[in-house]
Scaffold this motif. Structure first.
Motif, PDB file in Angstrom:
ATOM      1  N   PHE A 115     -62.927  27.222  13.704  1.00 28.68           N
ATOM      2  CA  PHE A 115     -62.872  28.675  13.630  1.00 28.68           C
ATOM      3  C   PHE A 115     -61.619  29.162  14.347  1.00 28.68           C
ATOM      4  O   PHE A 115     -61.335  28.742  15.476  1.00 28.68           O
ATOM      5  N   THR A 116     -60.869  30.041  13.716  1.00 27.05           N
ATOM      6  CA  THR A 116     -59.538  30.383  14.210  1.00 27.05           C
ATOM      7  C   THR A 116     -59.511  31.497  15.244  1.00 27.05           C
ATOM      8  O   THR A 116     -58.481  31.714  15.892  1.00 27.05           O
ATOM      9  N   GLU A 117     -60.603  32.229  15.412  1.00 26.18           N
ATOM     10  CA  GLU A 117     -60.582  33.346  16.357  1.00 26.18           C
ATOM     11  C   GLU A 117     -60.312  32.938  17.799  1.00 26.18           C
ATOM     12  O   GLU A 117     -59.668  33.703  18.535  1.00 26.18           O
ATOM     13  N   PRO A 118     -60.796  31.785  18.296  1.00 24.49           N
ATOM     14  CA  PRO A 118     -60.465  31.424  19.679  1.00 24.49           C
ATOM     15  C   PRO A 118     -58.964  31.356  19.926  1.00 24.49           C
ATOM     16  O   PRO A 118     -58.460  31.894  20.912  1.00 24.49           O
ATOM     17  N   GLU A 119     -58.233  30.693  19.017  1.00 21.54           N
ATOM     18  CA  GLU A 119     -56.789  30.609  19.214  1.00 21.54           C
ATOM     19  C   GLU A 119     -56.142  31.974  19.058  1.00 21.54           C
ATOM     20  O   GLU A 119     -55.227  32.331  19.813  1.00 21.54           O
ATOM     21  N   ALA A 120     -56.590  32.757  18.072  1.00 23.24           N
ATOM     22  CA  ALA A 120     -56.015  34.083  17.874  1.00 23.24           C
ATOM     23  C   ALA A 120     -56.198  34.946  19.114  1.00 23.24           C
ATOM     24  O   ALA A 120     -55.276  35.656  19.533  1.00 23.24           O
ATOM     25  N   ALA A 121     -57.386  34.889  19.712  1.00 24.87           N
ATOM     26  CA  ALA A 121     -57.654  35.690  20.913  1.00 24.87           C
ATOM     27  C   ALA A 121     -56.789  35.234  22.078  1.00 24.87           C
ATOM     28  O   ALA A 121     -56.265  36.059  22.843  1.00 24.87           O
ATOM     29  N   LEU A 122     -56.619  33.931  22.229  1.00 27.04           N
ATOM     30  CA  LEU A 122     -55.787  33.408  23.306  1.00 27.04           C
ATOM     31  C   LEU A 122     -54.325  33.818  23.113  1.00 27.04           C
ATOM     32  O   LEU A 122     -53.648  34.210  24.061  1.00 27.04           O
ATOM     33  N   ARG A 123     -53.850  33.735  21.888  1.00 24.05           N
ATOM     34  CA  ARG A 123     -52.480  34.171  21.618  1.00 24.05           C
ATOM     35  C   ARG A 123     -52.306  35.648  21.924  1.00 24.05           C
ATOM     36  O   ARG A 123     -51.311  36.058  22.531  1.00 24.05           O
ATOM     37  N   ASP A 124     -53.274  36.459  21.481  1.00 23.72           N
ATOM     38  CA  ASP A 124     -53.174  37.895  21.713  1.00 23.72           C
ATOM     39  C   ASP A 124     -53.137  38.216  23.205  1.00 23.72           C
ATOM     40  O   ASP A 124     -52.565  39.237  23.611  1.00 23.72           O
ATOM     41  N   ALA A 125     -53.769  37.360  24.010  1.00 17.30           N
ATOM     42  CA  ALA A 125     -53.767  37.570  25.460  1.00 17.30           C
ATOM     43  C   ALA A 125     -52.517  37.005  26.123  1.00 17.30           C
ATOM     44  O   ALA A 125     -52.402  37.036  27.357  1.00 17.30           O
ATOM     45  N   GLY A 126     -51.596  36.480  25.317  1.00 21.01           N
ATOM     46  CA  GLY A 126     -50.316  36.020  25.852  1.00 21.01           C
ATOM     47  C   GLY A 126     -50.244  34.555  26.200  1.00 21.01           C
ATOM     48  O   GLY A 126     -49.260  34.104  26.796  1.00 21.01           O
ATOM     49  N   HIS A 127     -51.247  33.774  25.824  1.00 23.15           N
ATOM     50  CA  HIS A 127     -51.261  32.353  26.161  1.00 23.15           C
ATOM     51  C   HIS A 127     -50.495  31.518  25.137  1.00 23.15           C
ATOM     52  O   HIS A 127     -50.453  31.845  23.950  1.00 23.15           O
ATOM     53  N   THR A 128     -49.894  30.452  25.611  1.00 27.38           N
ATOM     54  CA  THR A 128     -49.389  29.398  24.741  1.00 27.38           C
ATOM     55  C   THR A 128     -50.519  28.401  24.541  1.00 27.38           C
ATOM     56  O   THR A 128     -51.077  27.891  25.514  1.00 27.38           O
ATOM     57  N   VAL A 129     -50.869  28.136  23.290  1.00 28.67           N
ATOM     58  CA  VAL A 129     -52.082  27.394  22.981  1.00 28.67           C
ATOM     59  C   VAL A 129     -51.742  26.000  22.473  1.00 28.67           C
ATOM     60  O   VAL A 129     -50.961  25.849  21.525  1.00 28.67           O
ATOM     61  N   GLY A 130     -52.315  24.987  23.102  1.00 29.84           N
ATOM     62  CA  GLY A 130     -52.183  23.628  22.610  1.00 29.84           C
ATOM     63  C   GLY A 130     -53.233  23.347  21.554  1.00 29.84           C
ATOM     64  O   GLY A 130     -54.334  23.896  21.599  1.00 29.84           O
ATOM     65  N   ARG A 131     -52.880  22.506  20.607  1.00 28.02           N
ATOM     66  CA  ARG A 131     -53.812  22.133  19.542  1.00 28.02           C
ATOM     67  C   ARG A 131     -54.063  20.629  19.549  1.00 28.02           C
ATOM     68  O   ARG A 131     -53.119  19.841  19.627  1.00 28.02           O
ATOM     69  N   VAL A 132     -55.315  20.254  19.448  1.00 27.73           N
ATOM     70  CA  VAL A 132     -55.680  18.883  19.144  1.00 27.73           C
ATOM     71  C   VAL A 132     -56.114  18.876  17.688  1.00 27.73           C
ATOM     72  O   VAL A 132     -57.103  19.513  17.329  1.00 27.73           O
ATOM     73  N   LEU A 133     -55.353  18.197  16.840  1.00 26.15           N
ATOM     74  CA  LEU A 133     -55.621  18.179  15.405  1.00 26.15           C
ATOM     75  C   LEU A 133     -56.379  16.906  15.050  1.00 26.15           C
ATOM     76  O   LEU A 133     -55.856  15.795  15.193  1.00 26.15           O
TER      77      LEU A 133
END
Length: 383
Positions: A115-133
């Motif tokens: 689900f993409t909302e966790p990353e979207a919310a973190l980005r909106d809060a100014g965070h750089t988000v790491g991804r484990v694919l």
């Protein structure tokens, strides 16, 4: 690159890459068509009459400000927790926003595809988000060793949307570390018979935050109701980030009744029915193996992820035939060769499979089959 090893990539706060704000509801609106909905993961034929009547009865109290104490106590009792470990939210999506804004984290990581909302919310809060694919070749199963040791916030779904993978509880619990917040999105867990592998109610996993939604099983997406289970200190931090009266009186009424014994029994029965309907869908999709159609799995949620040659063209053709399905390329770690299908009843599934047969047949010559979508992780972003 080893196709059997989950990889980690980084993304910044920019807008490049998959559209994280695209959700299944877009597939079934805005064009005036009466489409059969296999794009949205809300249980069909919900909310039931008894729930609609209960919510309607709460409307007489709208003049008063919402009072969430009874609903919060009911959720706590449902999971055998003290009320200090419960926070009611306007759906699980609000909880992701609260976590992104309230918690002081330096190294957040999201396990994808999910689900993409966790990353979207973190980005909106100014965070750089790491991804484990996670990789299709591994069945999108989680390797705890792929999560960076220095990650102080880890987000993972269970069962995961859109892969329908159910990760073992002990593997998820092994991600806990001192100084780390481990967020497990269990929005679809009540659709799993027996809720096996659930972490909701556990108090022995340090830093654990479990999110639950009542919108999927009960058809309350328009009402917005969910909750957070976490240690009291985290609950206090999240509550401070909420506006006053964040959950409406009708939503509170729904929360209280949806965690009552009668509702839990109905949800358990529905979970077994969903499993049987999913088995029928998966068996039907297996008939298309010769055309390159493959189901990621084993699927354990109320939806399945499918690799389909010419998926974009197939999706468009299915719309022409009256069926909406969810595109997969807006999920990090997937590409254009993937579709997500909601599990529906036998009659709907049989009609869909007939439509899929026509769609696959009429699009077979449009492009080269994206076999790489199954043989390797699709379109992993460069590190």
């Amino acid at each position: 690159m080893d196709t059997h090893t989950p990889t980690r990539t980084e993304t910044g706060t920019g807008s490049g890459g998959p559209d994280l704000r695209h959700h299944g509801d877009v597939e079934v609106r805005d064009d005036g068509s009466a489409l059969v909905d296999l794009a949205v993961n809300v249980r069909a034929d919900t909310p039931p009459a008894w729930l609609r009547e209960h919510v309607a009865a709460s409307l007489g109290s709208l003049a008063a400000y919402p009072d969430g104490r009874a609903a919060r106590a009911a959720v706590a009792a449902r999971h055998g927790l003290p009320v200090e470990r419960v926070l009611l939210t306007a759906g699980a999506a609000e909880a992701f926003v609260l976590l992104a804004r309230a918690l002081k984290v330096r190294r957040p990581v999201v396990v994808h595809p999910q689900f993409t909302e966790p990353e979207a919310a973190l980005r909106d809060a100014g965070h750089t988000v790491g991804r484990v694919l996670l990789r299709a070749a591994d069945g999108f199963r989680l390797d705890a060793g792929a999560v960076p040791e220095d990650a102080d916030l880890v987000v993972v779904g269970n069962p995961t949307n859109p892969t329908s993978v159910l990760h073992p509880a002990d593997v998820l619990a092994s991600l806990a570390r001192p100084g780390r917040t481990l967020v497990v999105d269990e929005a679809f867990m009540d659709a799993v018979p027996g809720e096996r592998e659930a972490l909701a109610g556990r108090t022995d996993v340090p830093g654990l935050v479990v999110l639950r939604s009542l919108t999927k099983t009960w058809g309350l997406a328009g009402l917005r109701i969910g909750y957070v289970l976490a240690d009291p200190e985290t609950i206090v931090e999240l509550e401070r980030a909420q506006p006053l009266w964040p959950v409406s009186t009708p939503a509170l009424a729904a929360a209280e009744v949806c965690v009552a014994p009668r509702a839990l029994a109905e949800a358990a029965h529905a979970a077994h029915r969903i499993a049987a309907d999913r088995d029928r869908l998966v068996a039907g999709l297996a008939e298309f193996a010769g055309a390159g159609v493959r189901v990621a799995g084993p699927a354990e949620g109320p939806f399945v992820l499918v690799a389909v040659p010419h998926a974009s063209a197939v999706r468009r053709r299915l719309r022409d035939l009256g069926y909406a399905v969810r595109r997969g390329d807006t999920f990090p770690g997937l590409g254009e060769g993937w579709l997500r299908l909601a599990v529906r009843d036998r009659t709907t599934t049989d009609g869909f499979l007939r439509a899929l047969e026509r769609a696959v047949a009429t699009t077979a010559g449009e492009a080269e089959p994206p076999r790489a979508e199954w043989e390797k992780t699709a379109q992993a972003e460069p590190a």
